[in-house]
Design a protein around this motif. Structure first.
Motif, PDB file in Angstrom:
ATOM      1  N   SER A  98       0.839  -1.198   0.000  1.00 38.16           N
ATOM      2  CA  SER A  98       0.000   0.000   0.000  1.00 38.16           C
ATOM      3  C   SER A  98       0.876   1.251   0.000  1.00 38.16           C
ATOM      4  CB  SER A  98      -0.920  -0.003   1.222  1.00 38.16           C
ATOM      5  OG  SER A  98      -1.826  -1.085   1.184  1.00 38.16           O
ATOM      6  N   TYR A  99       1.888   1.260   0.828  1.00 36.97           N
ATOM      7  CA  TYR A  99       2.823   2.386   0.879  1.00 36.97           C
ATOM      8  C   TYR A  99       3.527   2.594  -0.457  1.00 36.97           C
ATOM      9  CZ  TYR A  99       7.546   4.277   1.573  1.00 36.97           C
ATOM     10  OH  TYR A  99       8.736   4.955   1.436  1.00 36.97           O
ATOM     11  N   LEU A 100       4.052   1.504  -1.031  1.00 36.05           N
ATOM     12  CA  LEU A 100       4.775   1.622  -2.299  1.00 36.05           C
ATOM     13  C   LEU A 100       3.867   2.111  -3.420  1.00 36.05           C
ATOM     14  CD1 LEU A 100       7.030  -1.579  -2.326  1.00 36.05           C
ATOM     15  CD2 LEU A 100       7.723   0.778  -1.805  1.00 36.05           C
ATOM     16  N   ARG A 101       2.610   1.615  -3.441  1.00 37.32           N
ATOM     17  CA  ARG A 101       1.717   2.010  -4.524  1.00 37.32           C
ATOM     18  C   ARG A 101       1.375   3.490  -4.435  1.00 37.32           C
ATOM     19  NH1 ARG A 101       0.441  -0.310  -8.354  1.00 37.32           N
ATOM     20  NH2 ARG A 101       1.176  -2.280  -7.482  1.00 37.32           N
ATOM     21  N   LEU A 102       1.095   3.972  -3.238  1.00 34.50           N
ATOM     22  CA  LEU A 102       0.844   5.400  -3.072  1.00 34.50           C
ATOM     23  C   LEU A 102       2.066   6.216  -3.483  1.00 34.50           C
ATOM     24  CD1 LEU A 102      -1.107   5.430   0.293  1.00 34.50           C
ATOM     25  CD2 LEU A 102      -1.933   6.313  -1.884  1.00 34.50           C
TER      26      LEU A 102
END
Length: 261
Positions: free
Chosen positions: A94-98
């Motif tokens: 989730s962090y990487l995608r954002l």
């Protein structure tokens, strides 16, 4: 909400790249949340929201997105924790995608590793972000001249655009470090006050990251070991942390003199 905004779904695998924070840091956040929940009986969503650095890492600190949009993405993330077998994987993806989507807020008007904002009473609040991991890290002896140049450029602008500013304010764990304090007037860091509350900001959690974004394992282990102690409660939760954020304040004229502005 913007039409092209979307929750942090993870249809494809993403890998860590240069500049990304390590997954171990997010694992620390989840383990800390577990410990807080055990001590308090709070819901996991509440512990993640109010006692970890996750929301700030997802949405940034300086220019937060619209509340409705941020809340939608956050709730999607929380729901995913209940449906994904590997909560660390879900959190990190989730962090990487954002981050890849450019959704993570960044400070405007960076001066190297520094920026500032104007406080409601007209004071200047200084902020630091690692933008120079080379040469031993942004606070290494070899990078002192760069950091002083950053600060001179920033305070030159402040003097021009904020002529009525009277003082400079800072809040960070970094004020525990001589390598950071040496960049500022001695009068500014002479009488620091510990900040006992607020468990969501980088001013507290940054102490667990090195200049490459990797987890400082010794500090993380100390935090989790302290959380096992019965005497640590929500009332004295700050005592579990190796270092406390420090609040400092000084006359802005001392900064102008030090940087030759």
């Amino acid at each position: 909400m913007r039409e092209n905004a979307r929750p942090p779904e993870v249809p494809d695998r993403l890998e860590r790249q240069e500049g990304d924070i390590s997954p171990e840091f997010f694992d620390l956040q989840l383990k800390f949340a577990d410990a807080v929940q055990t001590k308090s009986g709070l819901l996991m969503e509440s512990t993640l929201r109010d006692y970890t650095n996750l929301r700030q890492r997802f949405f940034g600190a300086a220019n937060p997105r619209a509340r409705e949009e941020a809340e939608t993405i956050w709730q999607k993330y929380v729901e995913g924790l209940n449906t994904h077998k590997n909560r660390l994987d879900w959190t990190y993806q989730s962090y990487l995608r954002l981050r890849r989507q450019g959704e993570l807020s960044q400070w405007d008007n960076m001066f190297g590793c520094f920026t500032f904002h104007l406080r409601e009473d007209g004071g200047i609040q200084v902020h630091f972000e690692n933008k120079d991991a080379k040469g031993g890290g942004p606070l290494s002896a070899g990078n002192i001249d760069k950091r002083l140049a950053d600060l001179k450029a920033m305070f030159t602008l402040i003097k021009e655009q904020c002529p009525n500013a009277k003082y400079v304010h800072g809040e960070s764990w970094l004020y525990n470090l001589d390598a950071y304090k040496r960049l500022f007037p001695e009068s500014y860091t002479r009488n620091p006050e510990p900040q006992r509350g607020n468990f969501t900001h980088g001013r507290r959690w940054g102490q667990f990251l090195d200049s490459d974004g990797d987890l400082k394992k010794d500090g993380a282990d100390t935090l989790l070991k302290n959380m096992e102690k019965e005497e640590i409660t929500l009332g004295n939760l700050a005592d579990a942390f190796p270092l406390q954020p420090l609040v400092v304040r000084g006359d802005i004229q001392d900064f102008y003199r030090m940087y030759g502005v």
